[in-house]
Design a protein around this motif. Structure first.
Motif, PDB file in Angstrom:
ATOM      1  N   ILE A  87       0.836  -1.205   0.000  1.00 31.12           N
ATOM      2  CA  ILE A  87       0.000   0.000   0.000  1.00 31.12           C
ATOM      3  C   ILE A  87       0.874   1.259   0.000  1.00 31.12           C
ATOM      4  N   LEU A  88       1.778   1.366   0.959  1.00 35.00           N
ATOM      5  CA  LEU A  88       2.690   2.515   0.927  1.00 35.00           C
ATOM      6  C   LEU A  88       3.760   2.342  -0.148  1.00 35.00           C
ATOM      7  N   GLU A  89       4.048   1.086  -0.501  1.00 37.45           N
ATOM      8  CA  GLU A  89       5.053   0.767  -1.526  1.00 37.45           C
ATOM      9  C   GLU A  89       6.383   1.468  -1.261  1.00 37.45           C
ATOM     10  N   LEU A  90       6.866   1.329  -0.027  1.00 40.74           N
ATOM     11  CA  LEU A  90       8.162   1.917   0.319  1.00 40.74           C
ATOM     12  C   LEU A  90       9.269   1.219  -0.449  1.00 40.74           C
TER      13      LEU A  90
END
Lengths: 203, 203
Positions: free
Chosen positions: B169-172
């Motif tokens: 979701i944040l795709e860090l």
């Protein structure tokens, strides 16, 4: 304390419009380019005002970011003191500082913002905060072996956002009702391992 | 394989309406009362059909739950084998099973559902799944000292949902691109500590 309103008798009408316009542009630029690549000057230019006015209203860039995402504190108020904490205490200090904050009234606003950011398509503000602010502030201290800092910090972030999710959004019981200190002490050794332990793939 | 459609030549018109009605009622009852307190019979009654028809369309209650929240696998297909894994291997086995699943096509649908559930006001479906299914299946195995099982499992859940958030979701970056095995092995000792370690406040 004198407000900007009183000081600037000759200002154009619509001060609150101007503030709002700066916030809108800040949010957009932070989201598009990240915090690191966005300057106060660029935000001022997009808002058709002087940089000095942006500083006057909002303070530092980090404070402007906090205002833009409705975090009612300066992120560096938390991150600044972390610089002084010995490395081997970071795992406990981090949740011990953050959990009481999240549990507070202040935290409620932050959780609501986090939730609406997650709901939207645009999570780039959170990502930029984690990558540009946290990684720079903490990651540089745990960058051993060199290059491992950002990965270490992201594992820490994964545990911390998971706590936020479980406690404040999913509201799992008994997790939601556990004392702050118990959660902080339970996750501390795990955070510390992410920060300074031997991790697979990093050596 | 014969579909329900072919088998039931004499069925009333609107089969897909009936299926959809059952799913809507299942979602509502699971959300309101939890999975444990919701019976197939109650869902059937609310849908004005026979329990046998619900079983015929969807299988077990867990399979119906999976269909209701668009998880395209039977949760017990994952959780069943976990029963056979030695306790001291659970910390590694859990992420080693889940991460490839989340990374797959199947996982994309699950992540999308998780995200829309988080966005809505109603997270009770996720909560119920974690509390009624995971806690029962895994929590009972790590309930030492007695009563600690649900807390142990919820700390595990906090780390796992945090990984979902950071990676999907944040795709860090670089977290998003790390090999599955590296993430599994990095979080494994921490999960194992939550499951079987000495935790503050539990003794």
């Amino acid at each position: 304390m004198s407000s900007p309103r009183r000081k600037r008798a000759g200002r154009p009408p619509g001060t609150s419009d101007t503030r709002e316009r700066i916030l809108v542009n800040a949010r957009e630029l932070f989201a598009r380019n990240g915090i690191g690549n966005t300057s106060i000057r660029a935000i001022a230019a997009a808002s058709d005002v002087d940089s000095a006015l942006v500083h006057h209203y909002f303070g530092t860039k980090e404070q402007l970011f906090a205002a833009a995402v409705h975090i009612p504190i300066d992120p560096l108020q938390i991150l600044g003191p972390m610089r002084e904490v010995p490395l081997e205490d970071l795992g406990l200090t981090l949740p011990s500082l953050l959990l009481p904050l999240w549990d507070s009234e202040i935290g409620a606003g932050f959780i609501a913002t986090l939730r609406s950011l997650l709901a939207g398509d645009d999570v780039s503000l959170i990502r930029s905060f984690l990558q540009d602010v946290i990684s720079v502030e903490i990651g540089s201290r745990v960058d051993d072996p060199p290059g491992s800092g950002p990965i270490r910090v992201q594992f820490v972030a994964s545990q911390l956002v998971g706590v936020v999710l479980a406690r404040y959004i999913l509201e799992l019981e008994p997790f939601k009702s556990l004392p702050v200190q118990q959660i902080a002490e339970t996750i501390a050794p795990n955070l510390q391992r992410y920060l300074t332990g031997d991790l697979p793939g990093l050596s």
